[in-house]
Design an enzyme around this catalytic site. Structure first.
Site, PDB file in Angstrom:
ATOM      1  N   HIS A 246      -3.249   1.722   4.356  1.00 16.02           N
ATOM      2  CA  HIS A 246      -3.891   3.042   4.299  1.00 16.02           C
ATOM      3  C   HIS A 246      -4.849   3.088   3.127  1.00 16.02           C
ATOM      4  CE1 HIS A 246      -0.649   3.455   1.413  1.00 16.02           C
ATOM      5  NE2 HIS A 246      -1.005   4.669   1.066  1.00 16.02           N
TER       6      HIS A 246
ATOM      7  N   HIS B  31      -5.207   4.886   0.379  1.00 18.41           N
ATOM      8  CA  HIS B  31      -4.976   5.280  -1.000  1.00 18.41           C
ATOM      9  C   HIS B  31      -5.355   4.084  -1.875  1.00 18.41           C
ATOM     10  CE1 HIS B  31      -2.032   8.775   0.068  1.00 18.41           C
ATOM     11  NE2 HIS B  31      -3.251   9.214  -0.129  1.00 18.41           N
TER      12      HIS B  31
ATOM     13  N   ASP C 125      -4.477   2.583  -4.478  1.00 15.27           N
ATOM     14  CA  ASP C 125      -3.561   1.564  -5.001  1.00 15.27           C
ATOM     15  C   ASP C 125      -3.221   0.494  -3.970  1.00 15.27           C
ATOM     16  OD1 ASP C 125      -2.239   3.848  -3.834  1.00 15.27           O
ATOM     17  OD2 ASP C 125      -0.326   3.092  -4.564  1.00 15.27           O
ATOM     18  N   HIS C 126      -3.656   0.697  -2.722  1.00 14.42           N
ATOM     19  CA  HIS C 126      -3.396  -0.293  -1.675  1.00 14.42           C
ATOM     20  C   HIS C 126      -4.654  -1.047  -1.245  1.00 14.42           C
ATOM     21  CE1 HIS C 126       0.803   0.993  -0.691  1.00 14.42           C
ATOM     22  NE2 HIS C 126       0.397   1.996  -1.449  1.00 14.42           N
TER      23      HIS C 126
ATOM     24  N   HIS D 220       2.974   8.937   6.771  1.00 13.60           N
ATOM     25  CA  HIS D 220       2.639   9.168   5.367  1.00 13.60           C
ATOM     26  C   HIS D 220       1.761  10.417   5.282  1.00 13.60           C
ATOM     27  CE1 HIS D 220       2.232   8.088   1.223  1.00 13.60           C
ATOM     28  NE2 HIS D 220       1.026   7.580   1.278  1.00 13.60           N
TER      29      HIS D 220
ATOM     30  N   ASP E  17       3.147   2.838   3.030  1.00 20.28           N
ATOM     31  CA  ASP E  17       3.957   3.902   2.443  1.00 20.28           C
ATOM     32  C   ASP E  17       4.349   4.835   3.583  1.00 20.28           C
ATOM     33  OD1 ASP E  17       2.963   2.654   0.177  1.00 20.28           O
ATOM     34  OD2 ASP E  17       1.982   4.409  -0.607  1.00 20.28           O
TER      35      ASP E  17
ATOM     36  N   HIS F  57       7.430  -0.810  -3.929  1.00 21.52           N
ATOM     37  CA  HIS F  57       6.634   0.402  -4.157  1.00 21.52           C
ATOM     38  C   HIS F  57       7.393   1.414  -5.012  1.00 21.52           C
ATOM     39  CE1 HIS F  57       3.942   3.854  -3.147  1.00 21.52           C
ATOM     40  NE2 HIS F  57       3.050   2.892  -3.105  1.00 21.52           N
TER      41      HIS F  57
END
Lengths: 312, 312
Positions: free
Chosen positions: A62, A64, A66-67, A143, A213, A271
Site C-alpha cells: 500500500h 503509506h 513507510d512501505h 487497512h 498492514d 511491523h
C-alpha cells in the site's frame, strides 16, 4: 532448492535505531523478490549480503510512505548497476502514477523496463508474478487505505517416477518410462499401467504469505492458508487492541488467530510499533493462540526446504 | 557558539557499504539544517546522534534521486515525532510538485507546515532561509540539470564595547553606553564620542558553502568566497577529468582550484564515484592546488568557532 526469507525492516511508521522500515526479502536461486520497499531497503539488501542487482520483482502492499519510499532509490540503483532485464513492480494502481511523477523515474530514463502490475480497488485475487517454478498472488487486505497482501508459492511438482515398480508391472521399453511420466497410460501384457501406478505423490512446494498492514481478514487468511511461513502485521499488543482497530492494524494475538485459522505452519510477527522496545510480550500473547510464533528478527534468515515435506 | 558540520553521505549516485547518499548536516544550538537529503538520511541523522525532530530546513541542490529521495521519509518521520513548527524546504521549483504527488505528502496530511522556497531556472542569487543569527543563500551551479548551491553564513555581530575607553573619553552617564552601542554619537565636555571610538571591530561569523553537483563555476566560487569551510563535488580524479566534463561534475583538483580562487579557509571533498575505494588519491591531487583539503568523512564532525577569528 531452498528459499530464504529475510526480514529487512520490522518497524511500523517510525524507524528506530534497531528497526528499519518495512521490507521482506525472499531469495531463491540467487534471485531476490521483495515485499514492500520502505526507505533504505537498498541499504538493507547490502546489510543482508543479498545482491541488489538480482532483485526481479517488488510487491508493494500500500501507499503509506513507510512501505514504498525506498522504491525509487532501489530502481535507480538497479540502473546504476547496469540492470538490463525487466523488473516487475506490483502494487496499487496509484503507485504507477507516483513513480512516473518522480524525477529520475520517467519512462526511458532507466536502462531496463519496469513492468507494472496494477491492483485496483475491489479486486478479489490476482496473479501478479509467475515463473516456471513459482507464482505470487495478491488478495485485498483490510487497512485504512487500499492494501494488498501477497502469497509466494512454488509450483507443485509431479511425484517421483519409480522405474523398479514400472518394470515389475511389465513396462520394458525405456521410452514408455517417459510416456508414463508425461501422464500416458501404457499397454503391457495382460493389461495397462497408469501413471498413478508408478509415480509417487505430487510434491508440494513451499509457500510464504506476506500480510501487512491489516486487520485480521479473510484476504489474510486465504493468503496464509497452509502456508509454510506467514509474516503478519502485529503492530500492537493486547494493551492497545483498540488502537489496532482505529489504525487498521492487528494485535499479535489477532495475527496468531489468522495463522491458526489458516492452518499455517509458522508465524513471524512484524511491523512493531516503536513503543515496544522488545517484541517479547507480543510473542508471548501470540503463542497462547498459535505456538509456532516468533518475532521477525531483521536480517535473520528462515530457510524453507520443500524436501522436508517430501521425506527426502 | 559553535557550528558543527557533519557529512552524512559522500557517495555519488551509487551507494556502497561505506558511502551513503548525499546529505550534509549543520548543527547549531541543537537545531539542524540539512543540505541535500538522499535516501536514508533520516537513518544517518540517528547514526550521527542528531535529533531528527530538530531539523528546521532542508536545502536540495537538484532533482537527481540520490540527492532528494530521502526527503519524503524525513518529512513523514517529523510528523510521526509530533513536529508542530514549520519546516523550510528549498530547492528547484519542480520539487514542490514532486512532493505533492507523493502519497503521504499532500497538503494537510503532515501535522506541520512545509514552507517551500522555490528556485527557478535563470535565478542569480536568492536568500532562502534567514533567522536572527544566520542566513542561507543560493546560487546556480553548472550541472546536467538545474542545480543550486548554498552558503550558510552567520550574521556579522557588532564589535565589543569598551567601557573603560568610553570613560577615558569622558562618557559618564551609563545610558550613553547603550546609545553608543546602538550607533549614536554622544556629546561630552570638549567634543563628541563616536561609536567607532569605543567599539571593537565587527565580528564576522562563520560561513559554510555546499557546492555539489557541478562543474567548477562562478556560482560555486561566489558561494565559497572566504568561507570557513567548503564542501565541493570531487566525483572524479585526474584520471577521469573527461568524465567529469561529460557528467557535469568536478575533479578533486578542480574543486581545489575553486576553494583557492575563492579564498576559502578549508575544503572538504565529497560525492565520490564508487570506483574510488579510497579518496586518498583525490585528496593528494587536490592538495597540490589547495593544501587545506581533506576528504569528507561520513559522521566525522568539523567544529567551527567564530571566536577563533576574534582572538577570543
Amino acid at each position: 532448492m531452498t528459499t530464504t526469507v529475510l526480514p529487512l525492516g520490522t518497524a511500523s511508521a517510525l524507524p528506530t535505531r534497531d528497526r528499519h522500515l518495512s521490507a521482506l526479502a525472499v531469495e531463491r536461486k540467487g534471485r531476490v523478490l521483495l515485499f514492500d520497499c520502505g526507505e533504505g531497503t537498498q541499504y538493507r539488501l547490502m546489510d543482508a549480503d543479498l545482491n541488489r542487482a538480482r532483485v526481479d520483482a517488488v510487491f508493494i502492499t500500500h501507499l503509506h510512505g513507510d512501505h514504498v519510499y525506498g522504491l525509487m532509490g532501489l530502481l535507480s540503483t538497479l540502473g546504476q548497476l547496469g540492470r538490463a532485464e525487466p523488473v516487475v513492480v506490483a502494487g496499487p494502481a496509484a503507485l504507477d502514477r507516483m513513480l512516473r511523477e518522480m524525477p529520475g523515474m520517467q519512462h526511458g530514463w532507466l536502462p531496463y523496463d519496469v513492468e507494472f502490475v496494477s491492483l485496483d480497488e475491489g479486486f478479489d485475487r490476482a496473479c501478479v508474478y509467475e515463473t516456471e517454478e513459482l507464482s505470487v498472488t495478491a488478495r485485498p487486505l483490510d487497512h485504512r487505505i487500499f492494501t494488498a497482501g501477497y502469497r509466494l508459492a512454488e509450483k507443485t511438482r509431479p511425484g517421483r517416477f519409480d522405474p523398479g515398480r514400472a518394470r515389475d508391472l511389465g513396462v520394458t521399453d525405456p521410452r514408455d518410462f517417459g510416456r508414463l511420466q508425461d501422464g500416458e497410460t501404457i499397454d503391457v501384457e495382460g493389461g495397462t499401467v497408469d501413471p498413478d501406478d508408478v509415480m509417487g505423490p505430487e510434491r508440494q512446494g513451499i509457500s510464504v504469505a506476506y500480510v501487512t498492514d491489516t486487520r485480521p481478514c479473510e484476504g489474510g487468511r486465504r493468503l496464509a492458508r497452509e502456508a509454510d511461513l506467514v509474516y503478519h502485521d502485529a503492530t500492537f499488543g493486547d494493551d492497545l487492541s483498540d488502537r489496532a482497530v482505529e489504525t487498521g492494524h492487528s494485535t499479535a494475538r489477532e495475527a496468531a488467530a489468522v495463522a491458526r485459522d489458516a492452518g499455517a505452519q509458522r508465524l513471524l510477527l512484524g511491523h512493531f510499533s516503536a513503543r515496544y522496545d522488545t517484541p517479547e510480550p507480543l510473542v508471548e500473547q501470540a503463542r497462547e493462540v498459535f505456538p509456532a510464533t516468533d518475532a521477525a528478527v531483521e536480517l535473520a534468515p528462515t530457510v524453507l526446504d520443500p524436501r522436508e515435506k517430501w521425506g527426502e
